[in-house]
Design a protein around this motif. Sequence first.
Motif, PDB file in Angstrom:
ATOM      1  N   LEU A  38       0.808  -1.213   0.000  1.00 33.08           N
ATOM      2  CA  LEU A  38       0.000   0.000   0.000  1.00 33.08           C
ATOM      3  C   LEU A  38       0.842   1.264   0.000  1.00 33.08           C
ATOM      4  N   LEU A  39       0.324   2.279  -0.653  1.00 31.78           N
ATOM      5  CA  LEU A  39       0.843   3.638  -0.585  1.00 31.78           C
ATOM      6  C   LEU A  39      -0.174   4.449   0.213  1.00 31.78           C
ATOM      7  N   ASP A  40       0.092   5.711   0.427  1.00 31.48           N
ATOM      8  CA  ASP A  40      -0.844   6.546   1.186  1.00 31.48           C
ATOM      9  C   ASP A  40      -2.222   6.623   0.540  1.00 31.48           C
ATOM     10  N   ASP A  41      -2.266   6.552  -0.796  1.00 31.36           N
ATOM     11  CA  ASP A  41      -3.534   6.725  -1.501  1.00 31.36           C
ATOM     12  C   ASP A  41      -4.121   5.436  -2.071  1.00 31.36           C
ATOM     13  N   GLY A  42      -3.550   4.287  -1.727  1.00 34.50           N
ATOM     14  CA  GLY A  42      -4.113   3.020  -2.204  1.00 34.50           C
ATOM     15  C   GLY A  42      -3.047   2.009  -2.540  1.00 34.50           C
ATOM     16  N   PRO A  43      -3.420   0.990  -3.309  1.00 34.55           N
ATOM     17  CA  PRO A  43      -2.474  -0.073  -3.653  1.00 34.55           C
ATOM     18  C   PRO A  43      -1.308   0.431  -4.503  1.00 34.55           C
ATOM     19  N   LEU A  44      -0.167  -0.170  -4.337  1.00 35.66           N
ATOM     20  CA  LEU A  44       1.004   0.101  -5.159  1.00 35.66           C
ATOM     21  C   LEU A  44       0.631  -0.199  -6.607  1.00 35.66           C
ATOM     22  N   PRO A  45       0.663   0.792  -7.510  1.00 31.85           N
ATOM     23  CA  PRO A  45       0.188   0.582  -8.883  1.00 31.85           C
ATOM     24  C   PRO A  45       0.888  -0.555  -9.628  1.00 31.85           C
ATOM     25  N   ALA A  46       2.168  -0.751  -9.415  1.00 35.24           N
ATOM     26  CA  ALA A  46       2.920  -1.786 -10.127  1.00 35.24           C
ATOM     27  C   ALA A  46       2.583  -3.191  -9.651  1.00 35.24           C
ATOM     28  N   LEU A  47       1.861  -3.295  -8.555  1.00 41.63           N
ATOM     29  CA  LEU A  47       1.569  -4.600  -7.972  1.00 41.63           C
ATOM     30  C   LEU A  47       0.548  -5.393  -8.779  1.00 41.63           C
ATOM     31  N   ARG A  48      -0.453  -4.742  -9.315  1.00 43.70           N
ATOM     32  CA  ARG A  48      -1.579  -5.436  -9.954  1.00 43.70           C
ATOM     33  C   ARG A  48      -1.139  -6.383 -11.072  1.00 43.70           C
ATOM     34  N   GLY A  49      -0.321  -5.926 -11.990  1.00 42.80           N
ATOM     35  CA  GLY A  49       0.126  -6.777 -13.089  1.00 42.80           C
ATOM     36  C   GLY A  49       0.953  -7.957 -12.610  1.00 42.80           C
ATOM     37  N   THR A  50       1.766  -7.728 -11.595  1.00 40.87           N
ATOM     38  CA  THR A  50       2.578  -8.807 -11.031  1.00 40.87           C
ATOM     39  C   THR A  50       1.681  -9.847 -10.370  1.00 40.87           C
ATOM     40  N   LEU A  51       0.659  -9.400  -9.659  1.00 47.51           N
ATOM     41  CA  LEU A  51      -0.301 -10.336  -9.051  1.00 47.51           C
ATOM     42  C   LEU A  51      -0.984 -11.174 -10.123  1.00 47.51           C
ATOM     43  N   THR A  52      -1.334 -10.551 -11.226  1.00 50.06           N
ATOM     44  CA  THR A  52      -1.996 -11.255 -12.319  1.00 50.06           C
ATOM     45  C   THR A  52      -1.085 -12.334 -12.897  1.00 50.06           C
ATOM     46  N   VAL A  53       0.181 -11.989 -13.163  1.00 51.32           N
ATOM     47  CA  VAL A  53       1.131 -12.957 -13.721  1.00 51.32           C
ATOM     48  C   VAL A  53       1.269 -14.160 -12.790  1.00 51.32           C
ATOM     49  N   LEU A  54       1.459 -13.899 -11.508  1.00 47.96           N
ATOM     50  CA  LEU A  54       1.656 -14.995 -10.560  1.00 47.96           C
ATOM     51  C   LEU A  54       0.380 -15.814 -10.361  1.00 47.96           C
ATOM     52  N   SER A  55      -0.767 -15.146 -10.291  1.00 49.89           N
ATOM     53  CA  SER A  55      -2.044 -15.867 -10.152  1.00 49.89           C
ATOM     54  C   SER A  55      -2.306 -16.746 -11.368  1.00 49.89           C
ATOM     55  N   ASP A  56      -2.091 -16.192 -12.560  1.00 47.34           N
ATOM     56  CA  ASP A  56      -2.300 -16.968 -13.783  1.00 47.34           C
ATOM     57  C   ASP A  56      -1.345 -18.158 -13.857  1.00 47.34           C
ATOM     58  N   GLY A  57      -0.201 -18.034 -13.191  1.00 51.28           N
ATOM     59  CA  GLY A  57       0.771 -19.120 -13.153  1.00 51.28           C
ATOM     60  C   GLY A  57       0.475 -20.163 -12.092  1.00 51.28           C
ATOM     61  N   GLY A  58      -0.625 -19.998 -11.362  1.00 48.70           N
ATOM     62  CA  GLY A  58      -1.031 -21.008 -10.391  1.00 48.70           C
ATOM     63  C   GLY A  58      -0.627 -20.738  -8.955  1.00 48.70           C
ATOM     64  N   PHE A  59      -0.041 -19.575  -8.682  1.00 45.57           N
ATOM     65  CA  PHE A  59       0.344 -19.247  -7.309  1.00 45.57           C
ATOM     66  C   PHE A  59      -0.896 -18.905  -6.485  1.00 45.57           C
ATOM     67  N   SER A  60      -0.942 -19.393  -5.253  1.00 46.68           N
ATOM     68  CA  SER A  60      -1.998 -18.992  -4.317  1.00 46.68           C
ATOM     69  C   SER A  60      -1.633 -17.608  -3.765  1.00 46.68           C
ATOM     70  N   ASP A  61      -2.583 -16.974  -3.102  1.00 46.12           N
ATOM     71  CA  ASP A  61      -2.296 -15.657  -2.520  1.00 46.12           C
ATOM     72  C   ASP A  61      -1.149 -15.736  -1.516  1.00 46.12           C
ATOM     73  N   ALA A  62      -1.127 -16.776  -0.689  1.00 47.21           N
ATOM     74  CA  ALA A  62      -0.044 -16.942   0.290  1.00 47.21           C
ATOM     75  C   ALA A  62       1.299 -17.128  -0.416  1.00 47.21           C
ATOM     76  N   GLU A  63       1.316 -17.879  -1.506  1.00 50.76           N
ATOM     77  CA  GLU A  63       2.558 -18.079  -2.261  1.00 50.76           C
ATOM     78  C   GLU A  63       3.015 -16.791  -2.933  1.00 50.76           C
ATOM     79  N   ILE A  64       2.062 -15.991  -3.412  1.00 47.22           N
ATOM     80  CA  ILE A  64       2.396 -14.702  -4.023  1.00 47.22           C
ATOM     81  C   ILE A  64       3.058 -13.793  -2.993  1.00 47.22           C
TER      82      ILE A  64
END
Length: 101
Positions: A38-64
């Motif tokens: 998180l930043l002061d105004d919300g989620p770290l903008p660069a995080l979303r795409g990285t979460l998508t790549v890892l989720s699509d690759g089969g990573f669970s939230d805990a693994e991410i």
Amino acid sequence: MERTGAPLQAVKRWLQDRELVGVRRGPNRAVMVPAGFLLDDGPLPALRGTLTVLSDGGFSDAEIIAWLHEPDETLIGGSAIASLRTGSKTEVRRRAQERAF
């Protein structure tokens, strides 16, 4: 434990929209999100795409979360999340793709 000043509805929306991920912890099984996401105004903008790549690759939230915080001295800041916070999303996503696929 740190808390964000963001309204609960905003945090729920960020989790639902996969701008953030969290894990359930503690006696009441509350969803906890690492403060570094998180930043002061919300989620770290660069995080979303990285979460998508890892989720699509089969990573669970805990693994991410674990992968983003795993020590890696070859990345700026010493971990993927630290590197994302410095603006190095291209290198982090490249490594995420390698790990996820």
